[in-house]
Scaffold this motif. Structure first.
Motif, PDB file in Angstrom:
ATOM      1  N   LEU A   9      36.557  54.747  51.911  1.00  0.00           N
ATOM      2  CA  LEU A   9      37.466  53.683  51.475  1.00  0.00           C
ATOM      3  C   LEU A   9      36.955  53.170  50.128  1.00  0.00           C
ATOM      4  O   LEU A   9      35.854  52.620  50.053  1.00  0.00           O
ATOM      5  N   GLY A  10      37.773  53.360  49.090  1.00  0.00           N
ATOM      6  CA  GLY A  10      37.360  52.938  47.746  1.00  0.00           C
ATOM      7  C   GLY A  10      37.110  54.154  46.878  1.00  0.00           C
ATOM      8  O   GLY A  10      36.168  54.915  47.120  1.00  0.00           O
ATOM      9  N   GLY A  15      32.696  55.470  44.972  1.00  0.00           N
ATOM     10  CA  GLY A  15      33.398  56.327  45.929  1.00  0.00           C
ATOM     11  C   GLY A  15      33.786  57.664  45.322  1.00  0.00           C
ATOM     12  O   GLY A  15      33.565  58.724  45.936  1.00  0.00           O
ATOM     13  N   VAL A  34      40.135  57.458  49.843  1.00  0.00           N
ATOM     14  CA  VAL A  34      41.394  56.704  49.815  1.00  0.00           C
ATOM     15  C   VAL A  34      41.226  55.388  49.073  1.00  0.00           C
ATOM     16  O   VAL A  34      40.107  54.855  48.974  1.00  0.00           O
ATOM     17  N   ASP A  35      42.326  54.887  48.561  1.00  0.00           N
ATOM     18  CA  ASP A  35      42.289  53.626  47.822  1.00  0.00           C
ATOM     19  C   ASP A  35      43.664  52.977  47.926  1.00  0.00           C
ATOM     20  O   ASP A  35      44.682  53.662  48.078  1.00  0.00           O
ATOM     21  N   ASN A  37      44.838  51.318  45.465  1.00  0.00           N
ATOM     22  CA  ASN A  37      45.331  51.358  44.088  1.00  0.00           C
ATOM     23  C   ASN A  37      45.974  52.737  43.814  1.00  0.00           C
ATOM     24  O   ASN A  37      45.279  53.737  43.616  1.00  0.00           O
ATOM     25  N   VAL A  91      34.026  49.926  48.759  1.00  0.00           N
ATOM     26  CA  VAL A  91      34.930  49.031  48.031  1.00  0.00           C
ATOM     27  C   VAL A  91      34.121  48.039  47.199  1.00  0.00           C
ATOM     28  O   VAL A  91      32.904  47.903  47.369  1.00  0.00           O
ATOM     29  N   ASN A  92      34.807  47.346  46.308  1.00  0.00           N
ATOM     30  CA  ASN A  92      34.128  46.407  45.416  1.00  0.00           C
ATOM     31  C   ASN A  92      33.657  45.163  46.158  1.00  0.00           C
ATOM     32  O   ASN A  92      34.308  44.698  47.090  1.00  0.00           O
ATOM     33  N   PHE A 110      37.011  42.239  50.717  1.00  0.00           N
ATOM     34  CA  PHE A 110      37.516  43.629  50.731  1.00  0.00           C
ATOM     35  C   PHE A 110      36.817  44.441  51.829  1.00  0.00           C
ATOM     36  O   PHE A 110      37.418  45.280  52.484  1.00  0.00           O
ATOM     37  N   LYS A 131      28.385  51.740  52.025  1.00  0.00           N
ATOM     38  CA  LYS A 131      27.980  52.322  50.745  1.00  0.00           C
ATOM     39  C   LYS A 131      28.001  51.230  49.672  1.00  0.00           C
ATOM     40  O   LYS A 131      27.174  51.239  48.748  1.00  0.00           O
ATOM     41  N   LEU A 164      22.968  55.353  42.242  1.00  0.00           N
ATOM     42  CA  LEU A 164      23.321  56.044  40.996  1.00  0.00           C
ATOM     43  C   LEU A 164      23.506  55.032  39.869  1.00  0.00           C
ATOM     44  O   LEU A 164      23.899  53.883  40.102  1.00  0.00           O
ATOM     45  N   GLU A 166      25.545  54.472  36.191  1.00  0.00           N
ATOM     46  CA  GLU A 166      26.695  55.024  35.485  1.00  0.00           C
ATOM     47  C   GLU A 166      26.228  55.743  34.214  1.00  0.00           C
ATOM     48  O   GLU A 166      25.221  55.378  33.613  1.00  0.00           O
ATOM     49  N   LYS A 221      18.368  47.499  48.450  1.00  0.00           N
ATOM     50  CA  LYS A 221      19.309  47.714  47.342  1.00  0.00           C
ATOM     51  C   LYS A 221      19.277  46.516  46.384  1.00  0.00           C
ATOM     52  O   LYS A 221      19.144  46.675  45.166  1.00  0.00           O
ATOM     53  N   LYS A 280      25.600  40.574  39.318  1.00  0.00           N
ATOM     54  CA  LYS A 280      26.222  40.272  40.619  1.00  0.00           C
ATOM     55  C   LYS A 280      25.165  40.314  41.739  1.00  0.00           C
ATOM     56  O   LYS A 280      25.122  39.432  42.594  1.00  0.00           O
ATOM     57  N   ARG A 347      32.439  46.489  32.557  1.00  0.00           N
ATOM     58  CA  ARG A 347      32.216  45.277  33.350  1.00  0.00           C
ATOM     59  C   ARG A 347      30.910  44.583  32.934  1.00  0.00           C
ATOM     60  O   ARG A 347      29.875  45.203  32.855  1.00  0.00           O
TER      61      ARG A 347
HETATM   62  N1  LIG Z   1      29.299  51.064  39.858  1.00  0.00           N
HETATM   63  C1  LIG Z   1      28.081  51.475  40.175  1.00  0.00           C
HETATM   64  O1  LIG Z   1      27.411  52.134  39.399  1.00  0.00           O
HETATM   65  C2  LIG Z   1      27.501  51.152  41.515  1.00  0.00           C
HETATM   66  C3  LIG Z   1      26.311  51.777  41.888  1.00  0.00           C
HETATM   67  C4  LIG Z   1      25.774  51.491  43.149  1.00  0.00           C
HETATM   68  C5  LIG Z   1      26.425  50.624  44.006  1.00  0.00           C
HETATM   69  N2  LIG Z   1      27.582  50.034  43.623  1.00  0.00           N
HETATM   70  C6  LIG Z   1      28.292  49.199  44.593  1.00  0.00           C
HETATM   71  O2  LIG Z   1      29.355  49.996  45.157  1.00  0.00           O
HETATM   72  C7  LIG Z   1      30.499  49.178  45.452  1.00  0.00           C
HETATM   73  C8  LIG Z   1      31.721  49.725  44.738  1.00  0.00           C
HETATM   74  O3  LIG Z   1      31.494  49.662  43.354  1.00  0.00           O
HETATM   75  P1  LIG Z   1      32.448  50.387  42.311  1.00  0.00           P
HETATM   76  O4  LIG Z   1      31.814  50.230  40.982  1.00  0.00           O
HETATM   77  O5  LIG Z   1      32.794  51.747  42.802  1.00  0.00           O
HETATM   78  O6  LIG Z   1      33.763  49.461  42.423  1.00  0.00           O
HETATM   79  P2  LIG Z   1      35.227  49.779  41.891  1.00  0.00           P
HETATM   80  O7  LIG Z   1      35.889  48.482  41.674  1.00  0.00           O
HETATM   81  O8  LIG Z   1      35.161  50.782  40.783  1.00  0.00           O
HETATM   82  O9  LIG Z   1      35.933  50.538  43.122  1.00  0.00           O
HETATM   83  C9  LIG Z   1      36.245  49.929  44.325  1.00  0.00           C
HETATM   84  C10 LIG Z   1      37.598  50.452  44.793  1.00  0.00           C
HETATM   85  O10 LIG Z   1      37.833  49.980  46.123  1.00  0.00           O
HETATM   86  C11 LIG Z   1      39.238  49.813  46.273  1.00  0.00           C
HETATM   87  N3  LIG Z   1      39.535  49.003  47.460  1.00  0.00           N
HETATM   88  C12 LIG Z   1      39.364  47.668  47.631  1.00  0.00           C
HETATM   89  N4  LIG Z   1      39.714  47.321  48.886  1.00  0.00           N
HETATM   90  C13 LIG Z   1      40.116  48.458  49.519  1.00  0.00           C
HETATM   91  C14 LIG Z   1      40.574  48.745  50.826  1.00  0.00           C
HETATM   92  N5  LIG Z   1      40.688  47.784  51.742  1.00  0.00           N
HETATM   93  N6  LIG Z   1      40.896  50.018  51.135  1.00  0.00           N
HETATM   94  C15 LIG Z   1      40.784  51.006  50.197  1.00  0.00           C
HETATM   95  N7  LIG Z   1      40.324  50.791  48.949  1.00  0.00           N
HETATM   96  C16 LIG Z   1      40.011  49.536  48.606  1.00  0.00           C
HETATM   97  C17 LIG Z   1      39.649  49.188  44.956  1.00  0.00           C
HETATM   98  O11 LIG Z   1      41.034  49.350  44.742  1.00  0.00           O
HETATM   99  C18 LIG Z   1      38.786  49.965  43.959  1.00  0.00           C
HETATM  100  O12 LIG Z   1      39.466  51.092  43.422  1.00  0.00           O
HETATM  101  C19 LIG Z   1      30.097  47.756  45.040  1.00  0.00           C
HETATM  102  O13 LIG Z   1      29.592  47.092  46.173  1.00  0.00           O
HETATM  103  C20 LIG Z   1      28.986  47.988  44.033  1.00  0.00           C
HETATM  104  O14 LIG Z   1      28.094  46.905  43.972  1.00  0.00           O
HETATM  105  C21 LIG Z   1      28.153  50.287  42.407  1.00  0.00           C
END
Ligand SMILES: NC(=O)c1ccc[n+]([C@@H]2O[C@H](COP(=O)([O-])OP(=O)(O)OC[C@H]3O[C@@H](n4cnc5c(N)ncnc54)[C@H](O)[C@@H]3O)[C@@H](O)[C@H]2O)c1
Ligand SMILES: O=c1ccn([C@@H]2O[C@H](COP(=O)(O)OP(=O)(O)O[C@H]3O[C@H](CO)[C@@H](O)[C@H](O)[C@H]3O)[C@@H](O)[C@H]2O)c(=O)[nH]1
Length: 470
Positions: A9-10, A15, A34-35, A37, A91-92, A110, A131, A164, A166, A221, A280, A347
């Motif tokens: 999910l996400g 994801g 799945v998402d 969006n 998810v976020n 979420f 995750k 990971l 980015e 984490k 955050k 971001r």
């Molecule tokens: N970005 C990074 O490099 C990174 C690395 C490690 C951990 N994280 C953590 O991972 C998580 C996700 O981060 P991200 O950067 O991928 O966020 P993101 O905003 O890029 O992606 C999250 C996705 O989840 C979707 N979503 C929300 N609610 C949903 C639901 N109920 N069902 C399906 N989809 C849904 C959103 O539409 C969005 O596309 C966060 O907790 C973040 O702290 C991020």
């Protein structure tokens, strides 16, 4: 227990890449991401791999190989949940912008929605994998929601935070320093842990896969990010002292980094860290410490954020004071908008806050970033100003001080100053001589990443100001 069907999910920055790599490395497992969006999912399914919603080196190659074979992107969340035996929640979890814990706590709405949807749909036992980055003890909340709203099936909750970074996501996933899996130390918990270990064991060695209890995994984490960010704030704090004393922060970082107890990584002084995670997650840690009545611990970690804000502000102030204490109507070119190189993610990018300070002082900000669109840059500023309570009228007026270009030379033409906000490699290769010729004099370069050859630029005629250089 052998996993045959994974759902995630996400389909965001975590994801998308993590599931693509799992699918690539485990061809016998069907992976569906799945998402909610629809546009994001459509972009993941785009025939043209240049249009994927996340830019990461080598990601297109991985998606190209696995998509349609055992990797699928879909908006049909219910069907994917129903079919899966293991469900990742990616998810976020942004900082709350309202109510209790506003500006500090992680917004778990979420994640909670995911738990409720899984509980509603699931008709057979499932392993649920956290995750997303979550406050310690969230697994307890998830378990309670799953058990009290579910159809009597068994849910085993694991914590598997993602480490990971980015820009290097695929490399980090292929060759992770470690994968962390936290679970209950019960017979069913151990089976679930082993099932997830077996997934990662397709390409990682046993030494790279750590298992712990759930709470240690969740807290590790937040701790990892706090330690990493703390190193940046430490070196950035010293960069200010270097500027006052003619020490050179890169030399200091190199000198201390050769001490094997300190190590060389994450000591690059900069205009300030950005990204969706560090701020955050530390705010979340601070909030948790205050919640558990540990104010001294909370204040200690909060200082990492305070210093980072100071560093961004200091950079903007230096631009203003160097430009004879006024930037009003002056053209300042930003090279880079992303929070680091090799990503299109913006971001919490330092560029947003530096631009805000300078625009407030009347500057005209002209931006070039190789991967970030004009719409995104304008949306970033509008979002910040909205959060700060500015009226629509004021936002529209301020946006008139922001210009975005598709080529660097247009952005740089007739500028009073250049500020490097992101460390994109291409900035080092520009023809700085002709850039100089087309700028107002004295021509300033503010290198917020210390990537340019300051001696060479000085010889051309530029006034060069780096971070932590006297
Ligand atoms: N970005 C990074 O490099 C990174 C690395 C490690 C951990 N994280 C953590 O991972 C998580 C996700 O981060 P991200 O950067 O991928 O966020 P993101 O905003 O890029 O992606 C999250 C996705 O989840 C979707 N979503 C929300 N609610 C949903 C639901 N109920 N069902 C399906 N989809 C849904 C959103 O539409 C969005 O596309 C966060 O907790 C973040 O702290 C991020
Ligand atoms: O020496 C350094 C290293 C990084 N940065 C800046 O710090 C920010 C974060 O960089 P980085 O950590 O490389 O990228 P992220 O994608 O934010 O990754 C962090 O946050 C992720 C989300 O939690 C974690 O998974 C990663 O392990 C953790 O490194 C960026 O603005 C960098 O420019 C510096 O200023 N100096």
């Amino acid at each position: 227990m052998k996993i045959k069907n994974i759902c995630c999910l996400g389909a965001g920055y975590v994801g998308g890449p993590t599931m693509s790599v799992i699918a690539l490395k485990c061809p016998e497992i069907k992976v569906t991401v799945v998402d909610l969006n629809e546009a994001r999912i459509a972009a993941w399914n785009d025939d043209n791999l240049d249009n994927l919603p996340v830019y990461e080196p080598r990601l297109a190659e991985v998606v190209g190989e696995a998509r349609g074979r055992n990797l699928f992107f879909s908006t049909d969340v219910d069907a994917a949940i129903d079919a899966a035996d293991m469900i990742f929640i990616a998810v976020n979890t942004p900082t709350k912008t309202y109510g209790e814990g506003k500006g500090m706590a992680a917004d778990l709405k979420f994640v909670e929605l995911c738990a409720r949807q899984i509980a509603r749909i699931a008709k057979n036992d499932k392993i649920i994998v956290e995750k997303s980055t979550l406050p310690v003890r969230t697994a307890e909340t998830l378990q309670t929601i799953l058990d009290s709203t579910g159809n009597g099936v068994h849910f085993e909750v694991l914590s598997n935070p993602e480490f990971l970074a980015e820009g290097t996501a695929i490399e980090d996933l292929f060759n992770a320093d470690r994968v962390l899996i936290g679970g209950k130390q019960t017979p069913k918990g151990k089976v679930a842990i082993q099932a997830l270990v077996d997934v990662y064991a397709h390409w990682l060695t046993p030494k790279q896969i750590l298992t712990t209890n759930v709470w240690s995994s969740e807290l590790s984490k937040l701790t990892a990010n706090a330690f990493l960010a703390q190193r940046i704030s430490s070196i950035n704090a010293l960069s200010a002292l270097c500027e006052a004393t003619e020490a050179n922060v890169d030399e200091v970082a190199n000198a201390i980094g050769t001490d094997s107890r300190i190590g060389p990584k994450f000591l690059k002084a900069s205009v300030g860290f950005g990204g969706s995670c560090f701020q955050k997650d530390i705010l979340n840690l601070v909030y948790l410490c205050r919640f558990f009545n540990l104010p001294e611990v909370a204040n200690y970690w909060e200082q990492v954020i305070i210093l980072n804000d100071y560093q961004k502000y200091r950079f903007a102030k230096k631009i203003i004071s160097s430009l004879f204490n006024t930037v009003s109507d002056k053209k300042i070119t930003f090279l880079g908008w992303a929070f680091k190189k090799d990503t299109n993610d913006t971001r919490e990018s330092a560029a947003i806050y530096v631009a805000d300070h300078l625009i407030e002082d009347g500057a005209q900000i002209h931006v070039y970033d190789p991967k970030v669109s004009e719409a995104k840059i304008k949306a970033d500023m509008s979002y910040l100003w909205e959060l700060n309570g500015l009226t629509e009228h004021k936002i529209t007026a301020k946006l008139k001080q922001l210009f975005v270009y598709k080529t660097p030379m247009e952005a740089l033409d007739q500028a009073h100053a250049v500020a490097v906000l992101t460390e994109w490699d291409e900035f080092k290769t520009y023809d700085w001589k002709s850039i100089y010729q087309n700028m107002y004099k004295p021509a300033f370069v503010f290198d917020g990443r210390n990537i340019l050859d300051a001696d060479k630029l000085t010889t051309i005629g530029f006034q060069v100001k780096g971070i932590g250089k006297g």
